[in-house]
Scaffold this motif. Sequence first.
Motif, mmCIF file in Angstrom:
data_model
loop_
_atom_site.group_PDB
_atom_site.id
_atom_site.type_symbol
_atom_site.label_atom_id
_atom_site.label_comp_id
_atom_site.label_asym_id
_atom_site.label_seq_id
_atom_site.Cartn_x
_atom_site.Cartn_y
_atom_site.Cartn_z
ATOM 1 N N THR A 117 62.623 40.354 39.974
ATOM 2 C CA THR A 117 63.447 39.998 38.815
ATOM 3 C C THR A 117 64.922 39.957 39.190
ATOM 4 O O THR A 117 65.652 39.037 38.798
ATOM 5 C CB THR A 117 63.225 41.016 37.680
ATOM 6 O OG1 THR A 117 61.833 41.038 37.336
ATOM 7 C CG2 THR A 117 64.034 40.644 36.452
ATOM 8 N N PRO A 131 67.180 27.427 29.496
ATOM 9 C CA PRO A 131 67.084 28.887 29.261
ATOM 10 C C PRO A 131 65.667 29.346 28.917
ATOM 11 O O PRO A 131 65.196 30.366 29.423
ATOM 12 C CB PRO A 131 68.052 29.104 28.092
ATOM 13 C CG PRO A 131 69.020 27.983 28.178
ATOM 14 C CD PRO A 131 68.223 26.810 28.653
ATOM 15 N N THR A 132 64.995 28.592 28.054
ATOM 16 C CA THR A 132 63.612 28.942 27.705
ATOM 17 C C THR A 132 62.702 28.804 28.910
ATOM 18 O O THR A 132 61.805 29.635 29.130
ATOM 19 C CB THR A 132 63.111 28.044 26.561
ATOM 20 O OG1 THR A 132 63.976 28.190 25.437
ATOM 21 C CG2 THR A 132 61.692 28.415 26.161
ATOM 22 N N VAL A 162 63.471 29.086 32.119
ATOM 23 C CA VAL A 162 63.735 30.173 33.072
ATOM 24 C C VAL A 162 63.105 31.478 32.586
ATOM 25 O O VAL A 162 62.442 32.187 33.355
ATOM 26 C CB VAL A 162 65.253 30.337 33.264
ATOM 27 C CG1 VAL A 162 65.574 31.624 34.009
ATOM 28 C CG2 VAL A 162 65.821 29.145 34.021
ATOM 29 N N THR A 163 63.296 31.788 31.323
ATOM 30 C CA THR A 163 62.745 33.031 30.776
ATOM 31 C C THR A 163 61.229 33.022 30.781
ATOM 32 O O THR A 163 60.583 34.032 31.105
ATOM 33 C CB THR A 163 63.260 33.243 29.343
ATOM 34 O OG1 THR A 163 64.688 33.214 29.336
ATOM 35 C CG2 THR A 163 62.783 34.566 28.785
ATOM 36 N N THR A 164 60.629 31.884 30.440
ATOM 37 C CA THR A 164 59.174 31.789 30.393
ATOM 38 C C THR A 164 58.563 31.962 31.777
ATOM 39 O O THR A 164 57.553 32.653 31.939
ATOM 40 C CB THR A 164 58.743 30.436 29.793
ATOM 41 O OG1 THR A 164 59.349 30.271 28.516
ATOM 42 C CG2 THR A 164 57.230 30.374 29.635
ATOM 43 N N LEU A 190 59.870 33.612 34.298
ATOM 44 C CA LEU A 190 60.018 35.023 34.672
ATOM 45 C C LEU A 190 58.973 35.890 33.982
ATOM 46 O O LEU A 190 58.332 36.744 34.620
ATOM 47 C CB LEU A 190 61.424 35.498 34.315
ATOM 48 C CG LEU A 190 61.721 36.982 34.580
ATOM 49 C CD1 LEU A 190 61.558 37.305 36.051
ATOM 50 C CD2 LEU A 190 63.127 37.340 34.102
ATOM 51 N N LEU A 191 58.782 35.683 32.692
ATOM 52 C CA LEU A 191 57.787 36.464 31.951
ATOM 53 C C LEU A 191 56.379 36.231 32.491
ATOM 54 O O LEU A 191 55.589 37.166 32.613
ATOM 55 C CB LEU A 191 57.846 36.108 30.463
ATOM 56 C CG LEU A 191 59.092 36.572 29.699
ATOM 57 C CD1 LEU A 191 59.053 36.045 28.264
ATOM 58 C CD2 LEU A 191 59.198 38.084 29.701
ATOM 59 N N ASP A 211 71.744 32.711 38.635
ATOM 60 C CA ASP A 211 73.144 32.866 38.274
ATOM 61 C C ASP A 211 74.049 32.199 39.312
ATOM 62 O O ASP A 211 75.043 31.555 38.966
ATOM 63 C CB ASP A 211 73.476 34.361 38.172
ATOM 64 C CG ASP A 211 74.907 34.594 37.710
ATOM 65 O OD1 ASP A 211 75.228 34.156 36.589
ATOM 66 O OD2 ASP A 211 75.680 35.205 38.454
ATOM 67 N N TYR A 232 65.501 36.868 41.459
ATOM 68 C CA TYR A 232 65.323 35.649 40.667
ATOM 69 C C TYR A 232 66.536 35.376 39.779
ATOM 70 O O TYR A 232 67.082 34.263 39.764
ATOM 71 C CB TYR A 232 64.056 35.811 39.824
ATOM 72 C CG TYR A 232 63.733 34.655 38.898
ATOM 73 C CD1 TYR A 232 63.148 33.494 39.392
ATOM 74 C CD2 TYR A 232 63.976 34.743 37.535
ATOM 75 C CE1 TYR A 232 62.834 32.446 38.547
ATOM 76 C CE2 TYR A 232 63.664 33.705 36.680
ATOM 77 C CZ TYR A 232 63.082 32.553 37.199
ATOM 78 O OH TYR A 232 62.778 31.519 36.353
ATOM 79 N N LEU A 233 67.006 36.389 39.090
ATOM 80 C CA LEU A 233 68.153 36.212 38.203
ATOM 81 C C LEU A 233 69.441 35.984 38.992
ATOM 82 O O LEU A 233 70.307 35.212 38.570
ATOM 83 C CB LEU A 233 68.298 37.431 37.292
ATOM 84 C CG LEU A 233 67.161 37.644 36.289
ATOM 85 C CD1 LEU A 233 67.390 38.909 35.477
ATOM 86 C CD2 LEU A 233 67.012 36.432 35.366
#
Length: 332
Positions: free
Chosen positions: A320, A254-255, A257-259, A261-262, A328, A323-324
């Motif tokens: 975004t 999770p970290t 993936v979020t990193t 994207l950011l 998913d 990507y999400l």
Amino acid sequence: MKSQRHSHADTAKRSGDADYEYGATANARYEDESTIQTDKKVFQYRKATTILLFLLPAAVFVALFTYYPVISGANMAFRDWNLNNLTQTAWVGLQNFSDILQDPNFLKILMNSIIWVVASIIPQLLIGFLLALALWRRFAFRGVYQSFVFFPWAVSGFLIGILFRWLFNAEFGVVNDLLSKAHLISSPIPWLSNPTTALTAAIIANVWYGVTFFAMMLLAALQSVPQDICEAAALDGAGRIRTLWYIVIPFIRPTLVTTVLLRVIWIFNFPDIIWAMTAGGPANQSHIMTTWMIQINTTGDYGHGAALGFIIVCILMAFTFIYLRLLDRKAN
């Protein structure tokens, strides 16, 4: 007979008194419950008012410095808004967007932006992950090493660009000096004035600058991985690579993936280094979307600049969403 009549009268009287007392008690309870409900509503109203009063300054600040500029910029994108002639800001509809999309430099700059993001984020991710793994282990003076690794993130991106502009200077830059002493080049390379190397030099600077962010985020995620699970995997015969692939990475996914994207959004919107090193030159060969927008705005043409900014937002929103959705679908 008289005694029976008196007995019935007394019973009726007592029954009447009991009914009266019950009614009085019920009324009192009803009044108490009404008072409690009223007090509760007053308390809730006062609490809500207090919360709103505390939130009001923040809401006003966000409205003035976030929503108003967004709405104002969106309005400029559909008008002929130029600082050289503010008396005529006619509504032009989609003309500014059409001019941007039909500009001969648009496709080149869009491709530069994609190269800028991909070539920056892959080395940042790999090097940052390796640094996070190295700092995850306990060793002497680990805090000192962490401070050195995290230091670049405390420096302004524009300042980093100025620093690397000197490092890649063709005449007295450190990079050419080191390459010359290593006998890798016979003559100085004009890194920032050569169309084929200007963007490469900026990417190198951005990789050095962005590794820190990945290292910090992934190190924080690694510290949440249960050590007992890693130890159990080692006892079961799993090597370091298998433990990393099947235990550590799923825990920090999770970290991760979020990193990513950011950082994609951040790098796409990050003109500081390129603007400080090349300002989009030479001949627009190192421009990305955001540096091009800055160049347009410096001429006072806010209409086309706002339209380009609107296009950038749409590109990032589309990325975004895709990507999400892909993540998913893979998770399902």
